[in-house]
Design a protein around this motif. Structure first.
Motif, short mmCIF file in Angstrom:
data_model
loop_
_atom_site.label_atom_id
_atom_site.label_comp_id
_atom_site.label_asym_id
_atom_site.label_seq_id
_atom_site.Cartn_x
_atom_site.Cartn_y
_atom_site.Cartn_z
N THR A 168 -3.56 127.14 105.13
CA THR A 168 -3.30 126.20 106.19
C THR A 168 -4.43 125.19 106.26
O THR A 168 -5.47 125.35 105.62
CB THR A 168 -3.13 126.90 107.55
N VAL A 169 -4.23 124.14 107.07
CA VAL A 169 -5.19 123.04 107.14
C VAL A 169 -5.53 122.76 108.59
O VAL A 169 -4.65 122.72 109.46
CB VAL A 169 -4.60 121.76 106.50
N LEU A 170 -6.82 122.57 108.85
CA LEU A 170 -7.26 122.07 110.14
C LEU A 170 -7.91 120.71 109.94
O LEU A 170 -8.51 120.44 108.90
CB LEU A 170 -8.19 123.05 110.85
N GLU A 171 -7.78 119.84 110.93
CA GLU A 171 -8.34 118.48 110.87
C GLU A 171 -9.67 118.46 111.59
O GLU A 171 -9.77 118.92 112.73
CB GLU A 171 -7.35 117.50 111.51
N PHE A 172 -10.69 117.92 110.93
CA PHE A 172 -11.97 117.79 111.63
C PHE A 172 -12.73 116.54 111.17
O PHE A 172 -13.91 116.58 110.85
CB PHE A 172 -12.80 119.07 111.53
N GLY A 173 -12.02 115.41 111.24
CA GLY A 173 -12.59 114.17 110.75
C GLY A 173 -13.13 113.23 111.80
O GLY A 173 -13.40 112.06 111.51
N ALA A 174 -13.30 113.70 113.04
CA ALA A 174 -13.69 112.78 114.11
C ALA A 174 -15.00 112.04 113.81
O ALA A 174 -15.14 110.85 114.14
CB ALA A 174 -13.82 113.54 115.44
N ARG A 175 -15.94 112.70 113.19
CA ARG A 175 -17.26 112.08 112.97
C ARG A 175 -17.20 110.94 111.96
O ARG A 175 -18.09 110.10 111.93
CB ARG A 175 -18.25 113.14 112.50
N ARG A 176 -16.18 110.92 111.12
CA ARG A 176 -16.07 109.87 110.10
C ARG A 176 -14.91 108.91 110.39
O ARG A 176 -14.66 108.00 109.60
CB ARG A 176 -15.86 110.52 108.73
N ALA A 177 -14.18 109.13 111.46
CA ALA A 177 -13.01 108.29 111.77
C ALA A 177 -13.46 106.90 112.23
O ALA A 177 -14.63 106.68 112.59
CB ALA A 177 -12.15 108.95 112.83
N GLN A 178 -12.51 105.96 112.22
CA GLN A 178 -12.80 104.59 112.61
C GLN A 178 -12.81 104.45 114.13
O GLN A 178 -11.88 103.93 114.74
CB GLN A 178 -11.77 103.62 111.99
N GLY A 179 -13.87 104.95 114.74
CA GLY A 179 -14.03 104.83 116.18
C GLY A 179 -13.30 105.92 116.94
O GLY A 179 -12.48 106.65 116.39
N PRO A 180 -13.59 106.02 118.25
CA PRO A 180 -12.98 107.07 119.06
C PRO A 180 -11.46 107.03 119.06
O PRO A 180 -10.81 108.07 118.94
CB PRO A 180 -13.55 106.81 120.46
N ASP A 181 -10.85 105.83 119.20
CA ASP A 181 -9.40 105.77 119.23
C ASP A 181 -8.82 106.14 117.87
O ASP A 181 -7.77 106.77 117.79
CB ASP A 181 -8.93 104.37 119.64
N GLY A 182 -9.52 105.75 116.79
CA GLY A 182 -9.07 106.14 115.46
C GLY A 182 -9.10 107.65 115.29
O GLY A 182 -8.20 108.23 114.67
N ALA A 183 -10.11 108.30 115.85
CA ALA A 183 -10.20 109.75 115.74
C ALA A 183 -9.07 110.43 116.51
O ALA A 183 -8.48 111.42 116.04
CB ALA A 183 -11.55 110.22 116.28
#
Length: 494
Positions: A168-183
Motif C-alpha cells: 500500500t501507499v501513504l502520501e507524505f509530500g507536504a514538505r516538498r509540495a507547491q505551497g500549503p494549498d498545493g499540499a
C-alpha cells in the motif's frame, strides 16, 4: 457579516479562494462583454486535456468537489472591488455590476474519480458568457493539478499492488509540495487516486483522510543512544510504533535495537507495528530485514520504505525481490514529478454561443477544438470492460457499425463494435449556480479503483500503454469539418 470568500465550506472544509483568483485578462474580457452588452449571451465552454500525463494510458479525474465549492461561493467582496478600482482599469459602473455577480450557470462533468482520456469534454459550463469566462482560471488550476496528482497516485498504487506480497501507499509530500494549498490539494487528490493515508494533519482534519507517520532521524539523534530513542517512542505509542532504522546503520544498529524494543513491547502485551527504511538499497535491505524479523518471531511487523520513490522505483524494488509492505511516497507524488509529469495541459474552450457552434481553428489541426453542444458516451462490452468513448452531438447516440474518427486525426477511423452498451457517464453537478451533486471523497476513490479495473488490458501499463479510443461520432465529425471549411473561407484561408 463573515466574508463568504473566506468561510469554511462544510462539504470541502477548506478555505475558499476569492473571485479574484483569476487572470487579469478574464476581467478585462468581462468588462468588454459587459460594455458591449454581450455578457448575458448563453455560452458553453468545454474543459479537456490533449495528452495523458506521465506518458501513460489514462487520467484520474479529481478536484471536482473543490471546483464546485469555488463556483458556489465565488463573490466579489468590497475589498476585492476596492482593489480593482485602484488598478485604474475598471470604471465604477462595471465594478457596481461585479458587486452583484454570482455564478448561475449549469455544469456537467464526469463524477470525481472517473478514469478519463484526452480530447473528451470532462466538464462543460453553460450559462451567461461573463460567468463562464471568469471561472476558467480557477477551474483549470484546481482540476489540472488534482487530476495530475490523482493520476500519479493511481500509477504508484498500481505499482505497489503488483507485488506478490501486496503493498500500500501513504502520501507524505507536504514538505516538498507547491505551497500549503498545493499540499492540501495533493493529499486530497492522492487519496482519490488510491493512497491509504497521508502524513498531512491538516488534510486529515479537513478531508477525513486517515493519518500515518513515524518519527524523524532528529528524534533518534536527540537521545543518548538509538536504543534510548526507540524505547522512548515505544513508551509513548506502545500500539502504534514504527521505528526508523537508518539513522546510523540499518542492519548493524537500527534493526537489532528495533528487535530489542519489539521483544520488550511483546513482554508488556503490546506489539511493534513497523520499521521504516529511508535510504540504501531498498530491495536488499527489505529482504534482509523481513528475513530477520521473521526469524525473530515477528512476522506481523510491517516494513515501510521511503526515499524519493515513484512508480518506477517501486516496480524496480518489487522486481528485485523487495519485501516492502508500505511505500511512503512524497516529492514525486505531491508535485506530480517524474517523466512526463510537471503539469496537466488542460484547456477550456468556447464551443457554443447563443446556440451557434464556435471553434478554435488554429494552424495545428490536432489542437482544433470540437464545436457545439455534445455528449460523451462510454461503451462497455459484455464482460463489463470499457471498449471506448464516443463524443456525439447533444441528442445523438452511437450506433453499432458507425465509422467514428479520432479528434486529432480525421483519417484515423474505427467502426463501433456490435454488442456494446453505451451510457453517458457525465452528470449535472450544478444547475442555476446551485450544487446538484455531492458525495464523500471515499466514493471518488472507489470509483477510480473500479474504473481502472474495467479499462482494456494494457491501459494501466507504465510503459507503452494501450491507446484507449476516444472518437467523434460521424455526424459531429462532419459538422466539424464543415465548420472548418467555412471558417477558412471566411478568413481567406485555403
Amino acid at each position: 457579516m463573515t466574508d463568504p470568500a473566506l468561510t469554511l465550506d462544510p462539504r470541502s472544509a477548506r478555505v475558499l479562494p476569492p473571485a479574484l483568483f483569476t487572470d487579469l485578462y478574464q476581467l478585462t474580457m468581462m468588462h468588454g462583454y459587459w460594455r458591449a452588452g454581450l455578457h448575458e449571451q448563453t455560452a458553453t465552454f468545454d474543459l479537456y486535456y490533449r495528452r495523458n500525463p506521465f506518458r501513460g494510458g489514462y487520467g484520474v479525474w479529481a478536484g471536482l468537489g473543490d471546483a464546485v465549492t469555488f463556483l458556489e461561493r465565488a463573490r466579489f467582496t468590497p475589498a476585492d472591488l476596492a482593489f480593482l478600482a485602484d488598478t485604474g482599469l475598471f470604471p465604477d459602473d462595471f465594478l457596481a455590476a461585479l458587486a452583484d455577480w454570482r455564478f448561475t450557470a449549469r455544469v456537467d462533468a464526469f463524477p470525481e474519480g472517473a478514469v478519463v482520456f484526452p480530447n473528451e469534454p470532462l466538464l462543460s459550463v453553460t450559462g451567461p458568457l461573463w460567468e463562464a469566462q471568469l471561472v476558467e482560471t480557477a477551474l483549470l488550476n484546481i482540476l489540472n493539478f488534482q487530476t495530475l496528482i490523482a493520476t500519479k497516485a493511481a500509477r504508484v498504487v498500481g505499482a505497489a499492488a503488483s507485488s506478490p506480497h501486496g503493498g500500500t501507499v501513504l502520501e507524505f509530500g507536504a514538505r516538498r509540495a507547491q505551497g500549503p494549498d498545493g499540499a492540501l490539494g495533493a493529499a486530497r487528490a492522492a487519496f482519490v487516486g488510491g493512497v491509504t493515508s497521508t502524513s498531512n494533519v491538516l488534510a486529515g482534519a479537513r478531508y477525513g483522510i486517515p493519518l500515518a507517520g513515524t518519527h524523524a532521524h532528529a528524534w533518534v539523534e536527540s537521545f543518548p543512544s538509538e536504543l534510548d530513542a526507540f524505547r522512548a517512542y515505544a513508551a509513548l505509542y506502545p500500539d502504534a510504533t514504527t521505528l526508523l532504522l537508518d539513522t546510523y546503520d540499518t542492519l548493524a544498529s537500527g534493526l537489532p535495537n528495533a528487535l530489542t524494543v519489539a521483544r520488550e513491547l511483546q513482554a508488556r502485551g503490546h506489539a511493534l507495528r513497523g520499521v521504516r527504511l529511508d535510504s540504501g538499497d531498498l530491495a536488499y535491505l527489505s529482504r534482509t530485514v523481513r528475513a530477520r524479523l521473521d526469524e525473530a518471531g515477528f512476522p506481523d511487523v510491517r516494513i515501510v520504505a521511503s526515499n524519493d520513490l515513484d512508480e518506477f522505483v517501486i516496480e524496480s524494488v518489487i522486481r528485485e525481490g523487495g519485501r516492502v509492505d508500505i511505500y511512503g511516497v512524497g516529492t514525486r507524488l505531491a508535485t506530480g514529478g517524474g517523466e512526463g509529469g510537471g503539469a496537466l495541459g488542460g484547456v477550456y474552450k468556447l464551443v457554443a454561443l447563443n446556440g451557434e457552434d464556435r471553434m478554435k481553428l488554429t494552424g495545428d489541426p490536432a489542437k482544433a477544438s470540437v464545436p457545439g453542444l455534445k455528449r460523451v458516451w462510454r461503451g462497455e462490452g459484455a464482460d463489463g470492460r470499457l471498449v471506448g468513448d464516443v463524443i456525439t452531438r447533444d441528442r445523438q447516440t452511437p450506433r453499432a457499425g458507425e465509422a467514428v474518427s479520432d479528434p486529432t486525426n480525421p483519417l484515423r477511423r474505427i467502426t463501433l463494435p456490435e454488442g456494446a452498451s453505451w451510457r453517458d457517464p457525465r452528470v449535472t453537478v450544478m444547475d442555476g449556480g446551485e450544487r446538484r451533486w455531492s458525495e464523500p471523497l471515499e466514493a471518488a476513490r472507489e470509483r477510480a479503483r473500479t474504473d481502472l479495473q474495467r479499462t482494456p488490458e494494457g491501459t494501466t501499463r507504465l510503459l507503452n500503454p494501450h491507446l484507449y479510443r476516444v472518437s467523434l461520432g460521424a455526424a459531429l465529425a462532419e459538422d466539424r469539418a464543415r465548420l472548418m471549411e467555412q471558417l477558412r473561407a471566411r478568413m481567406g484561408g485555403t
